[in-house]
Design an enzyme around this catalytic site. Structure first.
Site, PDB file in Angstrom:
ATOM      1  N   ASN A   8      -0.305   0.794   3.612  1.00  0.00           N
ATOM      2  CA  ASN A   8       1.108   1.113   3.828  1.00  0.00           C
ATOM      3  C   ASN A   8       1.534   2.072   2.719  1.00  0.00           C
ATOM      4  OD1 ASN A   8       3.864   1.176   4.112  1.00  0.00           O
ATOM      5  ND2 ASN A   8       4.197  -0.981   3.566  1.00  0.00           N
ATOM      6  N   TRP A   9       1.715   3.324   3.099  1.00  0.00           N
ATOM      7  CA  TRP A   9       2.050   4.334   2.085  1.00  0.00           C
ATOM      8  C   TRP A   9       3.514   4.254   1.648  1.00  0.00           C
ATOM      9  CZ3 TRP A   9      -0.612   9.733   3.216  1.00  0.00           C
ATOM     10  CH2 TRP A   9      -2.004   9.585   3.070  1.00  0.00           C
ATOM     11  N   LYS A  10       4.315   3.493   2.396  1.00  0.00           N
ATOM     12  CA  LYS A  10       5.760   3.403   2.103  1.00  0.00           C
ATOM     13  C   LYS A  10       6.356   4.817   2.059  1.00  0.00           C
ATOM     14  CE  LYS A  10       4.851  -0.979  -0.091  1.00  0.00           C
ATOM     15  NZ  LYS A  10       5.253  -2.015  -1.027  1.00  0.00           N
ATOM     16  N   HIS A  93       8.661  -5.479   7.364  1.00  0.00           N
ATOM     17  CA  HIS A  93       8.257  -5.465   5.951  1.00  0.00           C
ATOM     18  C   HIS A  93       9.404  -5.980   5.090  1.00  0.00           C
ATOM     19  CE1 HIS A  93       7.023  -4.079   2.014  1.00  0.00           C
ATOM     20  NE2 HIS A  93       5.797  -4.013   2.507  1.00  0.00           N
ATOM     21  N   GLU A  95      10.627  -4.947   2.482  1.00  0.00           N
ATOM     22  CA  GLU A  95      11.553  -3.900   2.024  1.00  0.00           C
ATOM     23  C   GLU A  95      12.554  -3.538   3.120  1.00  0.00           C
ATOM     24  OE1 GLU A  95       8.397  -1.347   0.690  1.00  0.00           O
ATOM     25  OE2 GLU A  95       7.969  -2.803  -0.894  1.00  0.00           O
ATOM     26  N   GLU A 163       2.984 -11.467   2.978  1.00  0.00           N
ATOM     27  CA  GLU A 163       3.223 -10.723   1.743  1.00  0.00           C
ATOM     28  C   GLU A 163       4.284 -11.450   0.921  1.00  0.00           C
ATOM     29  OE1 GLU A 163       2.030  -6.318   2.207  1.00  0.00           O
ATOM     30  OE2 GLU A 163       4.070  -6.487   2.940  1.00  0.00           O
ATOM     31  N   GLY A 169       3.927  -4.934  -5.442  1.00  0.00           N
ATOM     32  CA  GLY A 169       4.166  -3.918  -6.465  1.00  0.00           C
ATOM     33  C   GLY A 169       4.290  -4.454  -7.880  1.00  0.00           C
ATOM     34  N   SER A 204      -0.113  -6.521  -4.129  1.00  0.00           N
ATOM     35  CA  SER A 204      -0.952  -6.207  -5.293  1.00  0.00           C
ATOM     36  C   SER A 204      -2.448  -6.374  -5.036  1.00  0.00           C
ATOM     37  CB  SER A 204      -0.518  -7.034  -6.509  1.00  0.00           C
ATOM     38  OG  SER A 204       0.800  -6.679  -6.898  1.00  0.00           O
ATOM     39  N   GLY A 225      -0.533  -1.639  -0.454  1.00  0.00           N
ATOM     40  CA  GLY A 225       0.477  -0.630  -0.746  1.00  0.00           C
ATOM     41  C   GLY A 225      -0.068   0.433  -1.680  1.00  0.00           C
ATOM     42  N   GLY A 226       0.253   0.315  -2.964  1.00  0.00           N
ATOM     43  CA  GLY A 226      -0.087   1.337  -3.961  1.00  0.00           C
ATOM     44  C   GLY A 226      -1.543   1.785  -3.929  1.00  0.00           C
TER      45      GLY A 226
HETATM   46  P1  13P Z   1       1.386  -3.272  -3.185  1.00  0.00           P
HETATM   47  O1  13P Z   1      -0.040  -3.336  -2.722  1.00  0.00           O
HETATM   48  O2  13P Z   1       1.754  -1.970  -3.821  1.00  0.00           O
HETATM   49  O3  13P Z   1       1.751  -4.480  -3.997  1.00  0.00           O
HETATM   50  O4  13P Z   1       2.299  -3.320  -1.850  1.00  0.00           O
HETATM   51  C1  13P Z   1       2.074  -4.313  -0.913  1.00  0.00           C
HETATM   52  C2  13P Z   1       2.855  -4.032   0.292  1.00  0.00           C
HETATM   53  O5  13P Z   1       4.064  -4.161   0.316  1.00  0.00           O
HETATM   54  C3  13P Z   1       2.134  -3.534   1.481  1.00  0.00           C
HETATM   55  O6  13P Z   1       2.938  -3.553   2.609  1.00  0.00           O
END
Ligand code: 13P
Length: 245
Positions: A8-10, A93, A95, A163, A169, A204, A225-226
């Site tokens: 997920n590149w957000k 998600h 967010e 999650e 993050g 993470s 994510g990251g």
């Molecule tokens: P991180 O891997 O950056 O913690 O993000 C997780 C996430 O929200 C994937 O959707």
């Protein structure tokens, strides 16, 4: 069950980032990865990422509107994502739940929209840190499964991503036993019909902890994510997936 590793590149990525898709797709084509691969770039890159991926990895969206079309400025429909060549979409998600006030009922309607368009819905859920500290994590997640995962979800069309909000993050992850127990709990909540759904872990996941997490019972993949922004990091995570049929 074959694991799914989704990135997920957000709100990250411009044209130059398509080189990461190209690198990942080349690697996937030449190295028979042990898991299915999905990258969800921002909507502006979906169509170009699909062309570059050329079927070697899946490309998905990060959100969709429940309706097919209409006066919803700034939104994107599941049909539009499908038209751009996406095969999946992330819905619910944390967010989106947090910053856009998305409710479980809305998330369920987005999952249905994904199916309507022929996309796989990756439905996200998970407790906040306060909820975990208050001993409510299991109840909160049970409520989210009940209200945001439609009853007729099946493994072909739906995956769940657990999650924990406090792990996103932050570089913090739950203890291995906590992940195992929560995934078993989610499977229990899904019941017999929905039991075939893949339950991914997200929060993470990094190259250095991926193997430990992906080896856990009931973990059917990861939502990253990251560490999905760079092909090399993501490849490292995919390559330690548990081989399955
Ligand atoms: P991180 O891997 O950056 O913690 O993000 C997780 C996430 O929200 C994937 O959707």
């Amino acid at each position: 069950m074959r694991q799914l590793i989704a990135g997920n590149w957000k709100m990250n990525g411009e044209s130059a980032s398509l080189a990461e898709v190209e690198a990942l797709a080349c690697w996937a084509a030449s190295s028979a990865p042990p898991a299915d691969i999905l990258i969800c770039p921002p909507h502006t890159l979906v169509a170009r990422a699909v062309v570059i991926a050329n079927g070697r990895i899946g490309i998905g969206g990060q959100d969709c509107h429940p309706d097919k079309s209409g006066a919803f400025t700034g939104d994107i429909s599941a049909e539009m994502l499908q038209d751009a060549g996406a095969s999946a979409v992330i819905v619910g998600h944390s967010e989106r739940r947090q910053y856009h006030g998305e409710t479980d009922a809305l998330v369920a309607s987005k999952a249905r929209a994904a199916w309507r368009a022929g996309l796989v819905a990756v439905i996200c859920l998970g407790e906040t840190e306060d909820q975990r500290l208050a001993g409510q994590a299991f109840r909160i997640v049970a409520d989210q499964v009940a209200a945001s995962v439609p009853q007729d979800a099946i493994g072909m069309t739906t995956a769940i991503a657990y999650e924990p909000v406090w792990a996103i993050g932050t570089g913090r992850t739950p203890a291995a036993q906590d992940i195992t127990e929560m995934h078993a709990h989610i499977r229990e909540c899904l019941g017999s019909v929905r039991r075939q759904l893949r339950v991914l872990y997200g929060g993470s996941v990094k190259p250095d902890n991926a193997r430990q997490i992906l080896d856990l019972p009931n973990v059917d993949g990861a939502l990253v994510g990251g560490a999905s922004l760079r092909a090399l990091d993501f490849q490292t995570i995919v390559s330690v997936a548990r081989p399955g049929s």
